[in-house]
Design an enzyme around this catalytic site. Sequence first.
Site, mmCIF file in Angstrom:
data_model
loop_
_atom_site.group_PDB
_atom_site.id
_atom_site.type_symbol
_atom_site.label_atom_id
_atom_site.label_comp_id
_atom_site.label_asym_id
_atom_site.label_seq_id
_atom_site.Cartn_x
_atom_site.Cartn_y
_atom_site.Cartn_z
ATOM 1 N N CYS A 101 0.800 -1.234 0.000
ATOM 2 C CA CYS A 101 0.000 0.000 0.000
ATOM 3 C C CYS A 101 0.828 1.279 0.000
ATOM 4 C CB CYS A 101 -1.039 0.009 1.121
ATOM 5 S SG CYS A 101 -0.355 -0.060 2.775
ATOM 6 N N LYS A 174 -6.752 -8.661 11.488
ATOM 7 C CA LYS A 174 -6.576 -7.226 11.268
ATOM 8 C C LYS A 174 -7.934 -6.618 10.977
ATOM 9 C CE LYS A 174 -4.129 -4.057 8.269
ATOM 10 N NZ LYS A 174 -3.064 -3.941 7.267
ATOM 11 N N ARG A 184 -1.292 6.149 8.287
ATOM 12 C CA ARG A 184 -1.428 6.360 6.841
ATOM 13 C C ARG A 184 -0.745 7.642 6.416
ATOM 14 N NH1 ARG A 184 -7.353 3.513 6.183
ATOM 15 N NH2 ARG A 184 -6.516 1.447 6.647
ATOM 16 N N ARG A 196 -10.695 -0.298 2.867
ATOM 17 C CA ARG A 196 -10.110 -1.637 2.916
ATOM 18 C C ARG A 196 -11.087 -2.661 3.490
ATOM 19 N NH1 ARG A 196 -5.039 0.474 1.908
ATOM 20 N NH2 ARG A 196 -3.974 1.599 3.550
ATOM 21 N N GLU A 212 -9.531 -16.958 10.779
ATOM 22 C CA GLU A 212 -8.384 -16.327 10.100
ATOM 23 C C GLU A 212 -7.072 -16.903 10.640
ATOM 24 O OE1 GLU A 212 -8.366 -14.226 7.620
ATOM 25 O OE2 GLU A 212 -10.383 -13.383 7.538
ATOM 26 N N LYS A 227 -4.485 -6.939 15.516
ATOM 27 C CA LYS A 227 -4.321 -5.496 15.323
ATOM 28 C C LYS A 227 -5.649 -4.838 15.027
ATOM 29 C CE LYS A 227 -2.647 -2.829 11.555
ATOM 30 N NZ LYS A 227 -2.095 -2.893 10.261
ATOM 31 N N TYR A 293 4.717 2.091 19.284
ATOM 32 C CA TYR A 293 5.509 3.313 19.090
ATOM 33 C C TYR A 293 5.980 3.861 20.438
ATOM 34 C CZ TYR A 293 3.185 2.766 14.641
ATOM 35 O OH TYR A 293 2.727 2.231 13.471
HETATM 36 C C1 PBG Z 1 -0.271 -1.714 5.896
HETATM 37 C C2 PBG Z 1 -0.325 -1.456 7.365
HETATM 38 C C3 PBG Z 1 -1.143 -0.551 8.080
HETATM 39 C C4 PBG Z 1 -0.714 -0.586 9.417
HETATM 40 C C5 PBG Z 1 0.311 -1.521 9.483
HETATM 41 N N1 PBG Z 1 0.526 -2.056 8.218
HETATM 42 C C6 PBG Z 1 -2.162 0.380 7.581
HETATM 43 C C7 PBG Z 1 -3.467 -0.110 7.156
HETATM 44 O O1 PBG Z 1 -3.792 -1.278 7.211
HETATM 45 O O2 PBG Z 1 -4.216 0.736 6.696
HETATM 46 C C8 PBG Z 1 -1.244 0.243 10.540
HETATM 47 C C9 PBG Z 1 -0.339 0.418 11.711
HETATM 48 C C10 PBG Z 1 -0.660 1.558 12.621
HETATM 49 O O3 PBG Z 1 -1.720 2.198 12.526
HETATM 50 O O4 PBG Z 1 0.173 1.839 13.471
HETATM 51 N N2 PBG Z 1 -1.270 -2.484 5.362
#
Ligand code: PBG
Length: 307
Positions: A101, A174, A184, A196, A212, A227, A293
Site C-alpha cells: 500500500c 486485522k 497512513r 479496505r 483467520e 491489530k 511506538y
Molecule cells: C499496511 C499497514 C497498516 C498498518 C500496518 N501495516 C495500515 C493499514 O492497514 O491501513 C497500521 C499500523 C498503525 O496504525 O500503526 N497495510
Amino acid sequence: MVRETQLSPAHFIYPIFVTRSNPGAIHGMPDVYRYTIDEAVQVARKVEQAGISGILLFGIPQSKDETATQAVSSTGIIPDTIQAIKRANLNLVIITDVCICSYTSHGHCGILQDQVVSNDPTLPVIAEMAKVHADSGADIVAPSGMMDHQVHAIREQLDCSGHEHVSILSYSVKYASAFYGPFRDAAGGAPQFGDRKTHQMDCSNAQEALREVDMDIEEGADLIMIKPALSYLDIIRLIKDQRPHLSLVAYNVSGEYAMIKAASAQGWMDESTAVLEVLTSIRRAGAQSVISYHALDAANWLQELST
Ligand code: PBG
C-alpha cells in the site's frame, strides 16, 4: 515477582519508518519520525541498547506506481535499510512489513483490476517482496495486506529461494479500524479511493478471528498478529484461550499511540503511567510481544523503575 503479568523491554517490538526522500515529523504521531537509512541505524542502535527485542521496518519508496515496482526492487528502501542495520551488527530481530500500500500510486494493498483490489494477481508481488527482504537479511516477514493465501504464497517463495529459516508473522487478525489514521500519514498509504473493508475484518466479529488464525497457521504462519490491540483485548484473550500453543503478537497501533500522546500533551493524563498500564493490559490479555511506538520510552521508563 508475584505479579501475574510481566512487562519488560524484551516484550517490545519498535516500528521504524524509513525513507530516502521525505524524512521528518509525522502528523498525529509526536516523537515518531520518518528516518533516513543512516538515522534508522542510529535508532536501531538505541532500541538494542534499551533491551528491546526487535524492530518492524516500514519503507516509504521514492516513487509509486500502479504495480508497486519499488516493493520488489532488490535496491529498494527496505533491502538497503536491512543491509545497513546488518552492517551495524546489532542484536535485534529484524521484521519487515510486507504490503504494497505504500508502494502503489492508488494506495491500495493489492493490484487493481477495474478499480477493485484483485487478490490472486497480488500474491506473486507480495511473495517476491518477502523474498527480496529475506535476501537482504530480514529474520521475519510480516504480511499485512490481508490477501487470501498470502502466507502460503510467501512460504513457498521463501522455501524455494533458500530462506526456510525466515519466519512469517502474519497480520492474521486485522480489523478495519479508524485507529490506523496517523499511520497512513506516516507511510503515505491511504487509499486514494474506496476503503479496505473488502479485506479487513468487521469490528463486530470475534469468531471470524479464529478462522483467520487457523487458515494462516495451516498455510505456514509462525507467529500471529492481532491489530489493533486496545479495542480488541477480548480477541487476543479469545485466541490465547482457544489456541494456547500459538505465539501472539499485538500491534498497539498509531491511533492508540496518538490518543495517549494528545491527552498527555494537554496534561489530561500522565503519559508514562498510562503507557505502562496499556502495555501491561495487552500482555495480560495474552500477547507474547507488543509492537508499539511507545516501546523506546516504555523501555526506558521500565529501566528507571527497576533501578
Ligand atoms: C499496511 C499497514 C497498516 C498498518 C500496518 N501495516 C495500515 C493499514 O492497514 O491501513 C497500521 C499500523 C498503525 O496504525 O500503526 N497495510
